[in-house]
Design a protein around this motif. Structure first.
Motif, PDB file in Angstrom:
ATOM      1  N   VAL A  58       8.485   4.245   4.431  1.00  0.00           N
ATOM      2  CA  VAL A  58       9.093   3.608   3.263  1.00  0.00           C
ATOM      3  C   VAL A  58       9.111   2.124   3.593  1.00  0.00           C
ATOM      4  O   VAL A  58       9.741   1.709   4.566  1.00  0.00           O
ATOM      5  N   VAL A  59       8.369   1.340   2.801  1.00  0.00           N
ATOM      6  CA  VAL A  59       8.205  -0.077   3.101  1.00  0.00           C
ATOM      7  C   VAL A  59       8.630  -0.928   1.910  1.00  0.00           C
ATOM      8  O   VAL A  59       8.588  -0.483   0.763  1.00  0.00           O
ATOM      9  N   PRO A  60       9.048  -2.165   2.165  1.00  0.00           N
ATOM     10  CA  PRO A  60       9.444  -3.045   1.070  1.00  0.00           C
ATOM     11  C   PRO A  60       8.245  -3.481   0.232  1.00  0.00           C
ATOM     12  O   PRO A  60       7.133  -3.613   0.740  1.00  0.00           O
ATOM     13  N   LEU A  61       8.489  -3.697  -1.047  1.00  0.00           N
ATOM     14  CA  LEU A  61       7.427  -4.148  -1.947  1.00  0.00           C
ATOM     15  C   LEU A  61       6.804  -5.461  -1.474  1.00  0.00           C
ATOM     16  O   LEU A  61       5.633  -5.716  -1.719  1.00  0.00           O
ATOM     17  N   SER A  62       7.574  -6.275  -0.777  1.00  0.00           N
ATOM     18  CA  SER A  62       7.058  -7.552  -0.302  1.00  0.00           C
ATOM     19  C   SER A  62       5.885  -7.371   0.667  1.00  0.00           C
ATOM     20  O   SER A  62       5.101  -8.300   0.868  1.00  0.00           O
ATOM     21  N   CYS A  63       5.725  -6.178   1.252  1.00  0.00           N
ATOM     22  CA  CYS A  63       4.571  -5.916   2.131  1.00  0.00           C
ATOM     23  C   CYS A  63       3.259  -5.972   1.361  1.00  0.00           C
ATOM     24  O   CYS A  63       2.199  -6.153   1.949  1.00  0.00           O
ATOM     25  N   LEU A  64       3.335  -5.818   0.047  1.00  0.00           N
ATOM     26  CA  LEU A  64       2.115  -5.828  -0.764  1.00  0.00           C
ATOM     27  C   LEU A  64       1.360  -7.149  -0.665  1.00  0.00           C
ATOM     28  O   LEU A  64       0.175  -7.198  -0.964  1.00  0.00           O
ATOM     29  N   THR A  65       2.031  -8.209  -0.249  1.00  0.00           N
ATOM     30  CA  THR A  65       1.373  -9.513  -0.141  1.00  0.00           C
ATOM     31  C   THR A  65       0.871  -9.803   1.272  1.00  0.00           C
ATOM     32  O   THR A  65       0.227 -10.822   1.493  1.00  0.00           O
ATOM     33  N   HIS A  66       1.175  -8.924   2.219  1.00  0.00           N
ATOM     34  CA  HIS A  66       0.728  -9.115   3.600  1.00  0.00           C
ATOM     35  C   HIS A  66      -0.789  -8.906   3.654  1.00  0.00           C
ATOM     36  O   HIS A  66      -1.295  -7.899   3.160  1.00  0.00           O
ATOM     37  N   PRO A  67      -1.545  -9.862   4.224  1.00  0.00           N
ATOM     38  CA  PRO A  67      -3.007  -9.759   4.241  1.00  0.00           C
ATOM     39  C   PRO A  67      -3.547  -8.447   4.825  1.00  0.00           C
ATOM     40  O   PRO A  67      -4.475  -7.860   4.284  1.00  0.00           O
TER      41      PRO A  67
END
Length: 109
Positions: A58-67
């Motif tokens: 379960v990961v934060p949505l902000s990980c979606l921007t990690h390259p």
């Protein structure tokens, strides 16, 4: 880069559709599967699968921007397409996804 942008747009649309469907189900008072209790607001479930290794995160949505995570999304789109239901499945070792999430938290992205 254009493929990545298209992949991200489709992923965002699928998140919005899923969120809208869940909202509609609750407003109508109908029963729905809902979101698992461990998936808090602002997070999503991801399953890392490679060979015989499988692990759910379960990961934060902000990980979606990690390259690195964006590259995983690209690989997932190529391998599985955009018609996944439930948790997002990515083709990588669980240890690789753990590293990406840890790196994300260390950088404070």
């Amino acid at each position: 880069m254009k493929k990545l942008k298209t992949a991200m747009e489709k992923l965002q649309k699928s998140f919005l559709l899923a969120k809208r469907q869940i909202s509609d189900d609750f407003e109508e008072g109908g029963e729905s599967m809902g979101v698992p209790e461990d998936v808090k607001e602002g997070h999503f479930a991801v399953v890392a699968i490679e060979d015989d290794q499988i692990k759910r995160f379960v990961v934060p949505l902000s990980c979606l921007t990690h390259p690195s995570f964006m590259r995983l999304l690209e690989r997932a789109a190529e391998e599985y397409g955009f018609h996944q239901e439930g948790a997002l499945i990515v083709p990588c070792r669980p240890s690789e996804l753990e590293r990406i999430v840890a790196e994300h938290w260390i950088k404070g992205c």
